[in-house]
Design a protein around this motif. Sequence first.
Motif, short mmCIF file in Angstrom:
data_model
loop_
_atom_site.label_atom_id
_atom_site.label_comp_id
_atom_site.label_asym_id
_atom_site.label_seq_id
_atom_site.Cartn_x
_atom_site.Cartn_y
_atom_site.Cartn_z
N TYR A 104 0.83 -1.21 0.00
CA TYR A 104 0.00 0.00 0.00
C TYR A 104 0.86 1.25 0.00
O TYR A 104 0.61 2.19 -0.77
CB TYR A 104 -0.92 0.00 1.22
N SER A 135 2.41 1.93 -3.40
CA SER A 135 1.48 2.24 -4.49
C SER A 135 0.48 3.33 -4.15
O SER A 135 -0.32 3.71 -5.01
CB SER A 135 0.74 0.98 -4.93
N LEU A 149 -3.76 -4.83 -4.93
CA LEU A 149 -3.45 -4.43 -3.56
C LEU A 149 -4.37 -5.12 -2.56
O LEU A 149 -3.90 -5.73 -1.58
CB LEU A 149 -3.57 -2.91 -3.43
#
Length: 405
Positions: free
Chosen positions: A238, A241, A380
């Motif tokens: 996380y 990105s 994700l």
Amino acid sequence: MSITTQPPHALPLREFVPLLALLIALVALSIDAMMPALDQIGTALQSSGPKENQLIISVMFAGFTCGQVIFSPISDTTGRKPMIILGLAIFMLGTLICIFAETSTTLLLGRFLEGLGISSPRTVSMALVRDLYAGRHMARIMSMVMALFILVPVIAPTLGQLILNLSHWRMIFILLLLTAVLVMVWFGLRQPETLSPNHRHPFSLSRLKSLFTEALSHPITRTYTVANGLIFGAFLGYLVSAQTIFQHLYHLGSAFPFYFGLMALSVGFASISNAKLVMRFGMRLLTIVALIGTVVTATVCLLVISWSANPLSLTGFILWGFLSFFCIGILMGNVTALALEPMGHLAGVASSVVGGLSSLMAVSLGTAIGQAFNGSVVPLISSFAVLNSVALITVLWCQARTAES
């Protein structure tokens, strides 16, 4: 030992907790304040695009991983303070390189040195806490630290964006340099050494290999180290990105810091809650409940995405993140404390093993998750479902075996 009783060589909690939080928070500040500037840095240094810009985050974590296996074992010989101060000095050197970098290669070298240096205060401080506290008391101290620490990821992106609005991205690195100087002076003048001379050991590679083997051979330490790597791997995915998702997928622009900080608040709420809950329910129960919560939240979110013809809305993503990161906040202090609990007699090496191996796993997993970005949040959220499921199975298996023995 009562949590209100001060062990020998301990600062009062009202000073010890914020000092420790600031030492640890340098890692978050070095990441989160940089996020709004990734595109500007990439443009200035002629990167190939958002995925290459993610290396500004992941390369720092690579240095962080390498440093953890160096500083903590040496701190068992030298004491905790010299290694923390040396790490801060290396961090400042890396920051100076970043300030004057003219190519992406030079900047990444500086970021690697930043990660290498900051690994010392981040990891050795865990051994420092373990010198003073154990078990639930250690978990409570770490939760108190995390409750202050979380202020940094909440405000750091906004601070970075403010600097960009008023000045140049290099000023963010100047902020990091000044913060490191402040921490070094405060720590050097106020924090006593916690490792007494009669508990130190001469440094040797053969002894180090033996101690690493001893730490890894303990089933509890080994299990929670792996679990920590899996949990942090998803969370690092996380972090790597987040800027791409918020600014390139949801097109938030300069509003990105607000949403990033909003989601980070969830970790802070969890850390504050954990400081009280851990004394009542214990670390193991809270860890299992939090892992189940993370898996269920991610699975439900993936089902919603699969049933809908539209991509996940920003509101849906924020809701998923808020619930998931609350669980992560519960896990952060407890899993590390559980891994170190049996290792009081070799806290420095154990911190190195737990931190180094879990970070190696996390950097590999987190970088892969960031590079898997395909224009949606599915990679994700899937990583949260899969990695935390494996962590849950691993923890349950260990607890079952421990109960049988």
